[in-house]
Design a protein around this motif. Sequence first.
Motif: not given
Length: 203
Positions: A62-82
């Motif tokens: 999620x820390x890598x700022x390339x906006x693609x589907x993997x980044x979006x999935x990572x952001x969502x999972x990371x937010x849930x994990x927080x």
Amino acid sequence: MKYDYINEVNIHMPVAENYKDIWTFIQSDYYRMKGSFATIIGVLTLIFVEPSFWFLFWLRIASYKKKNILWLIAKLIHRRNMFKYGLLIPSTTRIGFGLYIGHPLSIVVNHSAIIGNNVTISHFTTIGANHIHAAYIGDNVYMAPNVSLIEDITIGSNCTIGNGSVVTKSVPANSTVVGNPARVIKENCSARYTGTPWLFSVL
């Protein structure tokens, strides 16, 4: 991989330029935890048996700022994990190689903090700021449980922050501090409990 020099604590901060670099970050976290080099099978296994590594795995992507589907999935999972684990470490926080979280419970880190390489963060730790900038933390720093770092102080490399310490002033490198407010009790010493550090070269 490129590196930024952080003058406040005299360290080189790695900055990922592609997913190969993100894999290096993940390998470094694995190495700190297991003491051996990562394989794909080893990483996949540790993801499902160690909550703190699961958290770090998605944080790194999620820390890598390339906006693609993997980044979006990572952001969502990371937010849930927080919120699942109480590890409020934003993906925008600058973190070096080999972050080790001993127990994934109640850790709060301000997004403006800079965390160096081979840092250990224990449970019930707060790295906060209400004003300008959160703490700058050098390499090979161990933070015991219940530590609070207040505002824009610097923690030099190779420091040990004792249990329950409330650090309101900058700490020189190679020091051990304890107490509330924290004070230096030992100088010219190496950090304790750093385990197996991830070694790297900026050349």
